[in-house]
Design a protein around this motif. Structure first.
Motif, PDB file in Angstrom:
ATOM      1  N   PRO A  11       2.378   7.450  -3.477  1.00 45.57           N
ATOM      2  CA  PRO A  11       2.735   8.527  -2.548  1.00 45.57           C
ATOM      3  C   PRO A  11       1.683   8.816  -1.480  1.00 45.57           C
ATOM      4  O   PRO A  11       0.491   8.854  -1.770  1.00 45.57           O
ATOM      5  N   ASP A  12       2.164   8.997  -0.245  1.00 43.69           N
ATOM      6  CA  ASP A  12       1.294   9.424   0.853  1.00 43.69           C
ATOM      7  C   ASP A  12       1.547  10.907   1.114  1.00 43.69           C
ATOM      8  O   ASP A  12       2.347  11.539   0.419  1.00 43.69           O
ATOM      9  N   THR A  13       0.875  11.450   2.104  1.00 45.35           N
ATOM     10  CA  THR A  13       1.008  12.882   2.383  1.00 45.35           C
ATOM     11  C   THR A  13       2.445  13.239   2.762  1.00 45.35           C
ATOM     12  O   THR A  13       2.988  14.230   2.284  1.00 45.35           O
ATOM     13  N   SER A 146      -0.480  13.050   9.945  1.00 49.15           N
ATOM     14  CA  SER A 146      -0.838  11.861   9.172  1.00 49.15           C
ATOM     15  C   SER A 146       0.029  10.665   9.566  1.00 49.15           C
ATOM     16  O   SER A 146      -0.481   9.613   9.948  1.00 49.15           O
ATOM     17  N   ASP A 147       1.350  10.842   9.485  1.00 47.60           N
ATOM     18  CA  ASP A 147       2.251   9.714   9.757  1.00 47.60           C
ATOM     19  C   ASP A 147       2.161   9.233  11.203  1.00 47.60           C
ATOM     20  O   ASP A 147       2.322   8.048  11.479  1.00 47.60           O
ATOM     21  N   THR A 148       1.919  10.154  12.143  1.00 42.51           N
ATOM     22  CA  THR A 148       1.854   9.737  13.558  1.00 42.51           C
ATOM     23  C   THR A 148       0.418   9.438  13.992  1.00 42.51           C
ATOM     24  O   THR A 148       0.187   9.156  15.173  1.00 42.51           O
ATOM     25  N   ARG A 200      -3.761   2.409  -2.517  1.00 43.95           N
ATOM     26  CA  ARG A 200      -3.689   3.820  -2.100  1.00 43.95           C
ATOM     27  C   ARG A 200      -2.464   4.061  -1.226  1.00 43.95           C
ATOM     28  O   ARG A 200      -1.760   5.041  -1.361  1.00 43.95           O
ATOM     29  N   ASP A 201      -2.203   3.155  -0.317  1.00 41.22           N
ATOM     30  CA  ASP A 201      -1.021   3.259   0.550  1.00 41.22           C
ATOM     31  C   ASP A 201      -0.475   1.837   0.659  1.00 41.22           C
ATOM     32  O   ASP A 201      -0.789   1.105   1.587  1.00 41.22           O
ATOM     33  N   PHE A 202       0.316   1.431  -0.339  1.00 39.53           N
ATOM     34  CA  PHE A 202       0.719   0.041  -0.489  1.00 39.53           C
ATOM     35  C   PHE A 202       2.231  -0.036  -0.634  1.00 39.53           C
ATOM     36  O   PHE A 202       2.826   0.761  -1.350  1.00 39.53           O
ATOM     37  N   LEU A 217      -5.274   1.068   5.093  1.00 36.67           N
ATOM     38  CA  LEU A 217      -6.276   2.133   5.042  1.00 36.67           C
ATOM     39  C   LEU A 217      -6.525   2.583   6.472  1.00 36.67           C
ATOM     40  O   LEU A 217      -6.899   1.770   7.323  1.00 36.67           O
ATOM     41  N   GLU A 218      -6.268   3.849   6.729  1.00 36.39           N
ATOM     42  CA  GLU A 218      -6.514   4.388   8.069  1.00 36.39           C
ATOM     43  C   GLU A 218      -7.862   5.098   8.046  1.00 36.39           C
ATOM     44  O   GLU A 218      -8.055   6.063   7.318  1.00 36.39           O
ATOM     45  N   LEU A 219      -8.796   4.597   8.860  1.00 38.59           N
ATOM     46  CA  LEU A 219     -10.177   5.068   8.799  1.00 38.59           C
ATOM     47  C   LEU A 219     -10.635   5.588  10.153  1.00 38.59           C
ATOM     48  O   LEU A 219     -10.126   5.146  11.192  1.00 38.59           O
TER      49      LEU A 219
HETATM   50 MG    MG Z   1       1.506   5.991   6.828  1.00 33.87          MG
END
Ligand code: MG
Ligand code: MG
Ligand code: MG
Length: 305
Positions: A11-13, A146-148, A200-202, A217-219
């Motif tokens: 799950p993501d945000t 987060s998504d955008t 983590r986000d897969f 991974l968004e960094l």
């Molecule tokens: Mg995303």
């Protein structure tokens, strides 16, 4: 029986907040629901829940015999493994390409090509005239940020910007972009095992019969990924590939430079890199930020050929 409102695997945000916000919507319409998630919150989501004083949804990994609403997906691969034994699929709220779940009876579907599921859920609150509590509005704003990727992703639409403005007003947040940066700083936490970072986000995708798993991974900076960590991630990626996949990818996105570096373990790296517009010597792809819009479609096309 209370109906589950369930987000996707890893799950993501957006999927966790969507379970909470869609539950608010359904309850406002007189429907008995329970928000649920297929896992515990990742660092970014933990930051958001803590910030707005919300409780994480209960963790549910089996839906046999239950009624469910899906939020933020419609793919079997993202659903619990026993989804085929679900009692009834009551509805879907999503912003991805149509997946492969089906239903036995009529259901309500709200699928829009927006940047975030919570944008749809905000519009549905307006449509059904259900009020959004202040704290929930703040979390929904964060899901959109987060998504955008703070409105920078090519998936971001006017509807997302409008929903974010409305939610910021309800939540009393004067500088949403600053909140977004704080959130992405929390998201950039790399203190986890290489396996946890990859998952983590897969998401797994079926591309013409080939299973391809893609993590992202968004960094706030790619410099955070040290050569040592990169070597560990590459070794773990090979293991993930070995677990029945044709390829495993990790997309390292620099949200400030607005581009991504692609890490791969596959039987044909060149094919994957070429499909994405890169090569063995050019793994950094300027402008690539969205898995959904810029990574998955070109790969699906390449594997169809
Ligand atoms: Mg995303
Ligand atoms: Mg999601
Ligand atoms: Mg989403």
């Amino acid at each position: 029986m209370s109906t589950l409102v369930l987000g996707h695997k890893n799950p993501d945000t957006d999927s966790i907040v969507a379970a909470l916000s869609a539950a608010n919507l359904y309850r406002g319409r007189g429907i008995d629901v329970t928000p649920a998630a297929q896992g515990t919150p990742a660092p970014e989501t933990a930051f958001v829940l803590e910030r707005f004083g919300l409780k994480a949804p209960e963790v549910v990994t089996s839906v046999a015999g239950k009624d469910v609403y899906l939020v933020d997906y419609s793919d079997l691969a993202q659903a619990p493994d026993d989804f085929k034994d679900v009692a009834s699929l009551r509805g879907i709220i999503d912003h991805h390409k149509l997946g492969d779940v089906t239903s036995d009876s009529p259901l309500e579907c709200f699928i829009m090509p927006y940047g975030c599921s919570n944008t749809i859920i905000k519009e549905l609150h307006d449509y059904y005239k259900v009020a959004i509590p202040k704290d929930l509005a703040g979390a929904m704003l964060c899901a959109i940020l987060s998504d955008t990727v703070i409105f920078k992703s090519p998936t971001c639409t006017k509807a997302d910007v409008k929903a974010a403005e409305d939610l910021a007003a309800i939540a009393g947040i004067s500088d949403p972009k600053a909140l977004g940066m704080e959130m992405f700083k929390a998201k950039s936490n790399l203190t986890a095992s290489p396996r946890d970072l990859i998952f983590r986000d897969f998401k797994d995708f079926d591309m013409s019969g080939k299973k391809i798993g893609i993590g992202q991974l968004e960094l706030i900076s790619l410099d955070m990924v040290t050569p040592d960590l990169k070597a560990k991630l590459q070794a773990e990626l090979s293991k993930v590939k070995g677990e029945g996949r044709f390829a495993a990818l990790l997309v390292l996105t620099d949200i400030m430079k607005e581009g991504s570096e692609i890490m791969i373990a596959s039987d044909d790296d060149d094919k994957v890199l070429k499909a994405l517009g890169g090569s063995a010597s050019q793994r950094y792809l300027p402008g690539v930020m969205s898995r959904k819009k810029q990574v998955v479609p070109p790969l699906e096309k390449a594997f169809k050929a």
